[in-house]
Enzyme design. Sequence first.
Site, PDB file in Angstrom:
ATOM      1  CB  THR A 106       7.027   1.767 -14.258  1.00 54.93           C
ATOM      2  OG1 THR A 106       7.981   1.502 -15.275  1.00 54.93           O
ATOM      3  CG2 THR A 106       5.912   0.744 -14.344  1.00 54.93           C
ATOM      4  CE  LYS A 181       8.653  -1.340 -17.159  1.00 55.69           C
ATOM      5  NZ  LYS A 181       9.332  -0.302 -16.400  1.00 55.69           N
ATOM      6  CE  LYS A 249       6.497   1.590  -9.608  1.00 58.92           C
ATOM      7  NZ  LYS A 249       7.307   2.654 -10.224  1.00 58.92           N
TER       8      LYS A 249
END
Lengths: 292, 292
Positions: A106, A181, A249
Amino acid sequence: MSPYTWYNHLKGCVMMKIGFIGGGIMGLPMALNLKKGGYDVTLYNRTYEKIKPYEDQIQVVKTLDELVKDKDIIFTIVGYPSEVEALYFELFKKVKPGAILVDMTTSSPKLAKRLYLEGKKHQLKLLDSPVTGGDKGAINGTLSIMVGGDETAFNLVLPLLKTMGKTITYMGESSNGQTMKLANQIVIASNIVGIAEAITFAKDHHLDLNKALDVINGGSAQSWQAQNNGPKMVLGDYKPGFYIKHFIKDLRLAIDEMGTTLPNLVQVEALYTKLNQMDLGTQAIIEAYIQH
Amino acid sequence: MSPYTWYNHLKGCVMMKIGFIGGGIMGLPMALNLKKGGYDVTLYNRTYEKIKPYEDQIQVVKTLDELVKDKDIIFTIVGYPSEVEALYFELFKKVKPGAILVDMTTSSPKLAKRLYLEGKKHQLKLLDSPVTGGDKGAINGTLSIMVGGDETAFNLVLPLLKTMGKTITYMGESSNGQTMKLANQIVIASNIVGIAEAITFAKDHHLDLNKALDVINGGSAQSWQAQNNGPKMVLGDYKPGFYIKHFIKDLRLAIDEMGTTLPNLVQVEALYTKLNQMDLGTQAIIEAYIQH
């Protein structure tokens, strides 16, 4: 499928040499599922010692040079966009032209697009192909995989992705896999915090927390997160299925890419940052509500 | 079940006279399911005209006096705690001693406890028994029902609740049903806003929104809300399955009862209040993110 197409398909499967970079919580079971699917897979991890114990199950190598040698398709799943960037600039120098590189980390949609264009110059086809479904999904081969990039490249790797995931969705042009995502993580962000707040409320009122979770999952509050992370919150089991550091993140990438302001996303990122428990699982957000 | 128990059970079913107060989106289908379950049910609604069309399916009456007459068990599902309070003080005057009153409105836990104690003085047993599962669950008899109050009274009404719901959970003492329901709404609050934020993000990046919902529901972001309200958000279909005005009521009750501060709950209530679209369904929160 005609016999001829079938022959070519089989031939393709037999001939293709697959590289897999990243042997973490997610990468290792994904590579093993690819192997179980009948593919010729070689696994590389920056820290060799972590994958060495699996050398009876899958071919492992110590160096990136050994990994890239003769590979037709290389999958990557590492930690952070900065690592993706550094890795791909290495790969651009080493991988043979015509290969397909599939990044399952990701990562940043902007970076995915930039690497895609850079890869083109080296006659490499890049797909951004992040996953969801957690460690369980990786182990059981039931991940959801969302893919951006050229559709021809997507169709070529689709049978391989099917060994790792249950739902594989082509989202369109390069970077769309990563954007999808992040949208997915935005849903999870609010969802997991809502579950933590409900458990806190139930605990403050001395309800039976296991019954409370049963009720939540028996009606319109039901979710994968409540089913899988709810019981862990109740038990105080913070073993990472998905690390907070990786989730933060993702949330920061989403904030960085958001157009319309998304106040809940911003608030959840702040809650996780304040909690500052990077190496616990995302369910540990319940700790932010516990009066110490 | 022994023949003797079965006989008593049947006799109980046949003899019991059931009243149902409230013929709204939820109440009407719930009363009809109770009727279909073989019970002798009479329905009353403050606005008679709304239930008149159903008089071929269920016995309807025009006044509260007609409703309460000879009833052993009375179910209530109305709009707001203030209406619950006014209604129950009427019922305390009119209902025959020994009856069980089951409030299925989502209401205040504090009020539930107060009415329970007041009911005791009149030899009435009160259960707080709110539901979740939306209009669909009410129609299909698949609601989740959470109950607080005396366990003996709960066991008596359990077979009746089973005609309306799939998951029926006894949560313990009076008010625990309402507390559980608020915990459930806390989960939904964050969940639905997270879905709206994710769809907004996906729209800002020109993703295919139907594919995006498929991905969300194919992995660890899956939820009942994403499956049921996600598509309505994408279509702009704001027809109420559950009214924003009722949801805001629930969220304010939860804020009123919270011990530990729950920042996401507080923020979501503020977003709904600011949107100020009381007669739309909860999925209309996506409108808060649309740049007009």
